[in-house]
Design a protein around this motif. Structure first.
Motif, mmCIF file in Angstrom:
data_model
loop_
_atom_site.group_PDB
_atom_site.id
_atom_site.type_symbol
_atom_site.label_atom_id
_atom_site.label_comp_id
_atom_site.label_asym_id
_atom_site.label_seq_id
_atom_site.Cartn_x
_atom_site.Cartn_y
_atom_site.Cartn_z
ATOM 1 N N GLU A 52 60.887 -24.569 35.211
ATOM 2 C CA GLU A 52 61.733 -24.233 36.364
ATOM 3 C C GLU A 52 62.629 -23.028 36.127
ATOM 4 N N LEU A 53 63.060 -22.804 34.887
ATOM 5 C CA LEU A 53 63.984 -21.711 34.612
ATOM 6 C C LEU A 53 63.358 -20.609 33.760
ATOM 7 N N ASP A 54 62.070 -20.758 33.448
ATOM 8 C CA ASP A 54 61.334 -19.696 32.760
ATOM 9 C C ASP A 54 62.028 -19.248 31.483
ATOM 10 N N ILE A 55 62.477 -20.211 30.692
ATOM 11 C CA ILE A 55 63.288 -19.898 29.511
ATOM 12 C C ILE A 55 62.522 -19.122 28.442
ATOM 13 N N ASP A 56 61.189 -19.116 28.510
ATOM 14 C CA ASP A 56 60.417 -18.374 27.524
ATOM 15 C C ASP A 56 60.468 -16.865 27.750
ATOM 16 N N SER A 57 60.917 -16.429 28.929
ATOM 17 C CA SER A 57 60.973 -15.000 29.230
ATOM 18 C C SER A 57 62.244 -14.378 28.668
ATOM 19 N N GLY B 192 67.281 -16.974 27.816
ATOM 20 C CA GLY B 192 68.001 -17.826 26.884
ATOM 21 C C GLY B 192 67.121 -18.585 25.915
ATOM 22 N N ILE B 193 67.740 -19.540 25.245
ATOM 23 C CA ILE B 193 67.070 -20.387 24.259
ATOM 24 C C ILE B 193 67.749 -21.744 24.283
ATOM 25 N N ARG C 7 68.866 -9.160 10.361
ATOM 26 C CA ARG C 7 67.719 -8.337 10.768
ATOM 27 C C ARG C 7 66.893 -7.937 9.562
ATOM 28 N N SER C 8 67.577 -7.603 8.459
ATOM 29 C CA SER C 8 66.852 -7.193 7.251
ATOM 30 C C SER C 8 66.022 -8.330 6.680
ATOM 31 N N GLN C 9 66.393 -9.578 7.030
ATOM 32 C CA GLN C 9 65.658 -10.756 6.578
ATOM 33 C C GLN C 9 64.644 -11.217 7.622
ATOM 34 N N GLY C 10 64.464 -10.429 8.688
ATOM 35 C CA GLY C 10 63.502 -10.775 9.723
ATOM 36 C C GLY C 10 63.976 -11.860 10.663
ATOM 37 N N VAL C 11 65.302 -11.998 10.812
ATOM 38 C CA VAL C 11 65.875 -13.019 11.693
ATOM 39 C C VAL C 11 66.518 -12.324 12.889
ATOM 40 N N TYR C 12 66.069 -12.679 14.092
ATOM 41 C CA TYR C 12 66.558 -12.056 15.315
ATOM 42 C C TYR C 12 67.135 -13.118 16.252
ATOM 43 N N GLY C 13 67.916 -12.669 17.225
ATOM 44 C CA GLY C 13 68.383 -13.587 18.266
ATOM 45 C C GLY C 13 69.774 -14.123 18.069
ATOM 46 N N GLY C 14 70.698 -13.312 17.601
ATOM 47 C CA GLY C 14 72.053 -13.787 17.351
ATOM 48 C C GLY C 14 72.920 -13.842 18.590
ATOM 49 N N THR C 15 73.868 -14.746 18.559
ATOM 50 C CA THR C 15 74.864 -14.880 19.621
ATOM 51 C C THR C 15 76.228 -15.051 18.973
ATOM 52 N N VAL C 16 77.240 -14.440 19.557
ATOM 53 C CA VAL C 16 78.598 -14.526 19.031
ATOM 54 C C VAL C 16 79.472 -15.320 19.982
ATOM 55 N N CYS D 93 62.832 -24.578 22.527
ATOM 56 C CA CYS D 93 62.057 -23.804 23.500
ATOM 57 C C CYS D 93 62.748 -22.482 23.752
ATOM 58 N N GLY D 94 61.994 -21.516 24.261
ATOM 59 C CA GLY D 94 62.515 -20.174 24.444
ATOM 60 C C GLY D 94 62.383 -19.328 23.198
ATOM 61 N N TRP D 95 61.550 -19.765 22.244
ATOM 62 C CA TRP D 95 61.443 -19.092 20.949
ATOM 63 C C TRP D 95 60.387 -17.995 20.927
ATOM 64 N N SER D 96 59.436 -18.012 21.864
ATOM 65 C CA SER D 96 58.290 -17.101 21.791
ATOM 66 C C SER D 96 58.710 -15.646 21.797
ATOM 67 N N LYS D 97 59.755 -15.278 22.552
ATOM 68 C CA LYS D 97 60.195 -13.887 22.605
ATOM 69 C C LYS D 97 60.740 -13.407 21.263
ATOM 70 N N TYR D 98 61.340 -14.328 20.482
ATOM 71 C CA TYR D 98 61.824 -13.960 19.157
ATOM 72 C C TYR D 98 60.650 -13.744 18.196
ATOM 73 N N GLN D 99 59.604 -14.526 18.379
ATOM 74 C CA GLN D 99 58.410 -14.361 17.573
ATOM 75 C C GLN D 99 57.818 -12.978 17.784
ATOM 76 N N GLU D 100 57.810 -12.549 19.056
ATOM 77 C CA GLU D 100 57.257 -11.239 19.384
ATOM 78 C C GLU D 100 58.110 -10.132 18.794
ATOM 79 N N ALA D 101 59.451 -10.401 18.690
ATOM 80 C CA ALA D 101 60.337 -9.388 18.135
ATOM 81 C C ALA D 101 60.009 -9.113 16.671
#
Length: 263
Positions: free
Chosen positions: A89-94, A98-99, A181-190, A255-263
């Motif tokens: 319903e909210l297309d969270i994978d796009s 969000g995540i 980022r240098s460790q291949g980890v993306y998707g941070g929030t503050v 859920c919502g993780w696929s976009k981070y995988q692509e990153a």
């Protein structure tokens, strides 16, 4: 394609999960509706900011949007269906949507008691106070288990990630983001650790939460957690007193993780 992986045993029906989500601010009303329609209660929303580098946020499609950090409580019998509803319903994978992920509350008796009390209070409130809340009708455990295990596993990630929280000085958050980022980890929030009722003299594990502190949240593949924690300790200054603290919790489903995988 499997089904009902989160709930593998009928004895887990009454287990509790804490749902955490980072969402675009404009989607908060839709999120609250979906949470209530799937029997999640105790919704808390807190303002969140993107990480300092717009290039980093471009990976997530969130660079131009304020975000909100959402917490809610859901039983195991409803948890996987809730994640799939966020996907459908909210297309969270796009990108930009969000995540969301689940943390088990079974290891924390105090948190379980807190949310159980909140569930009782909310369910017994007047109709005006619980507008939009779905109160579960009596269902047998057999019916609940059958319904829960019919939910598809597609697009969900189970028991393969941890969420890392780092409480650091405001000027250090950019450095930790670059280390991640240098460790291949993306998707941070503050999350800004001030306002909203937090007092200057409050602390977590003896680390003061003052206006110049920030809380960095990262969802990390389990295979990268140890290396990232070591890098934060050695390169990010967390080995020095007063520079911050970091800890991780296991994620039951995501859920919502696929976009981070692509990153």
């Amino acid at each position: 394609m499997g089904q009902g992986r989160l709930l593998s045993d009928p004895s887990q029906l009454r287990d509790y999960y804490l749902l955490l989500a980072v969402i675009d601010e404009d989607l908060s009303d839709d999120y609250q509706r979906v949470l209530r329609e799937n029997y999640a209660i105790c919704h808390w929303l807190m303002p969140a900011k993107g990480t300092a580098h717009s290039e980093f946020l471009n990976l997530l499609g969130l660079e131009d949007h304020d975000k909100e950090f959402v917490l809610a409580y859901v039983q195991a019998c409803d948890a996987q269906r809730l994640l799939q509803t966020l996907r459908s319903e909210l297309d969270i994978d796009s990108a930009g949507k969000g995540i969301a992920f689940l943390l088990s509350l079974e290891a924390s008796r105090s948190l379980r008691s807190l949310f159980s009390l909140a569930e009782h209070v909310e369910a017994s409130s007047s109709p005006k106070e619980t507008q939009g809340l779905r109160i579960r009708h009596d269902e047998s455990d057999e019916e609940l288990f059958k319904r829960a295990t019919e939910v598809s596993d597609e697009g969900l990630y189970f028991h393969a990630h941890q969420v890392l929280f780092a409480i650091v000085n405001e000027e250090n958050s950019d450095e930790l983001i670059q280390i991640a980022r240098s460790q291949g980890v993306y998707g941070g929030t503050v999350l800004e650790a001030h306002g909203r009722g937090i007092h200057p003299d409050e602390s977590i594990l003896r680390l003061a939460i003052s206006p110049e502190k920030e809380i960095l949240l990262l969802v990390v593949d389990e295979k990268k957690v140890d290396a990232l924690m070591r890098a934060f300790y050695e390169q990010g200054g967390l080995k020095y007193p007063g520079h911050g603290i970091a800890f991780t919790l296991k994620v039951a489903a995501l859920c919502g993780w696929s976009k981070y995988q692509e990153a």
